[in-house]
Design an enzyme around this catalytic site. Sequence first.
Site, short mmCIF file in Angstrom:
data_model
loop_
_atom_site.label_atom_id
_atom_site.label_comp_id
_atom_site.label_asym_id
_atom_site.label_seq_id
_atom_site.Cartn_x
_atom_site.Cartn_y
_atom_site.Cartn_z
N TYR A 143 0.83 -1.22 0.00
CA TYR A 143 0.00 0.00 0.00
C TYR A 143 0.86 1.26 0.00
CZ TYR A 143 -4.00 -2.98 1.23
OH TYR A 143 -4.98 -3.94 1.24
N LYS A 192 3.43 -15.30 2.73
CA LYS A 192 3.34 -16.06 1.47
C LYS A 192 4.79 -16.37 1.08
CE LYS A 192 0.84 -17.62 -2.01
NZ LYS A 192 -0.01 -18.82 -1.87
N ASP A 224 -3.17 -17.92 2.07
CA ASP A 224 -4.35 -18.55 1.45
C ASP A 224 -4.90 -19.64 2.37
OD1 ASP A 224 -1.85 -19.59 0.92
OD2 ASP A 224 -2.39 -20.48 -0.99
N ASP A 248 -5.24 -6.58 6.10
CA ASP A 248 -6.45 -5.84 5.70
C ASP A 248 -7.56 -6.84 5.37
OD1 ASP A 248 -8.12 -3.86 4.86
OD2 ASP A 248 -7.04 -3.38 3.01
N ASP A 252 -10.83 -8.27 8.09
CA ASP A 252 -12.25 -8.16 7.71
C ASP A 252 -12.92 -9.53 7.74
OD1 ASP A 252 -12.17 -5.47 7.40
OD2 ASP A 252 -12.86 -5.43 5.32
#
Length: 362
Positions: A143, A192, A224, A248, A252
């Site tokens: 980001y 990852k 994942d 992020d 959620d």
Amino acid sequence: MADVKKIAVIDGDGIGPEVVAEALKVMKKTEEIFGYRFETEHGLFGGIAIDEKGTPLPQETLEMCKKSDAVLLGAVGGPKWDNNSKELRPETGLLAIRKELGLFSNIRPAVIFDCLKDASTLKPEVLEGTDLIVVRELTGGIYFGEKFRREGANGLEAVDTCVYNVMEIERIARQAFEIAQTRSKRLASVDKANVLETSRLWRETVIRISADYPDVELEHILVDNCAMQLLRRPSSFDVIVTENMFGDILSDEAAMLTGSIGMLSSASLGEGAFGLYEPVHGSAPDIAGQGISNPIATVLSVALMFRLTFGYHDAAEAIERAVKEVLDAGHRTGDIAVDKSKAIGTTAMGDLIVAAIRKNPK
Ligand code: NAD
């Protein structure tokens, strides 16, 4: 007598002032019961600050926050300011305050209250016992990396770069280990590492830092797989630490396990004990001013502040216990009520929680 803790209070917009008022009542009750002492000062921030001061984050509000031990924030934003230019939008103030206060991590607990299990889309038996915290790195990664477009061999391309340095990983890892030490002492580090170089550095660094926290059991899990396991076995997680973009998304997902946005607290932390505490929800302009918003997310944000910034675990526990007791007794605001005709208002919910706070459990 306990020393006086300074709390900067930012009511904000929409339902912000309503839910903050209930949280302050709860804080006052803990002063009476536990002898803690708080000094509160209110500052303008968000849409109301744009209207009154011409900027979403006035300098005096920032100074007030910097002088305090913790910040309690309601919510900001609303349709009135949605079409403003970027510098005159409440969200710009949110990014600025996090940066100015050096807040590099975001902490979100996801706790299932037994009596609200039916509000989730997952089966109650899968959710049983879920009580986890997602620790998300907030100021690095993709980001904040360089972004640009260029002409490639096959036409227009866009590039987003993901950068992490060792210092950024070390400080968030330490924070997560320390939080795990106050809980079930289990930490899942999400990355990852099978494909990303930033993730390989993340994993190496977390492993090195883990030597300083031998009492915490460390697990590495690919992002994942973590997304799947959160739905399959949410109760097996205690503390999850991860980089900005993965955090992020996963925070959620974890939030939705609980079924209601009106119940979710959060903290943003920097170096030391300082933190900014706020509900996960926004300013809910659709219900603002009606006195029907759910104050529990903000009340639980106070409990989080007591734990993470002040180490007042007894008072935090008393607040969490009071919330549970009120819910177990069947009291609901409209957002979590099955029978909406029996829903109670914001103030009534706050009053019930205040009345249920006691030093020693029944
Ligand atoms: P929202 O969270 O404000 O509302 C989403 C839905 O949930 C609405 O139907 C609302 O009524 C309901 N809801 C939210 N909190 C509730 C509560 N405590 N009790 C009962 N119901 C509740 O999200 P949105 O509608 O997407 O955003 C509204 C405004 O809030 C926007 O301007 C947005 O930018 C801003 N926002 C601010 C923050 C923040 O201050 N950190 C976070 C998210 C959104």
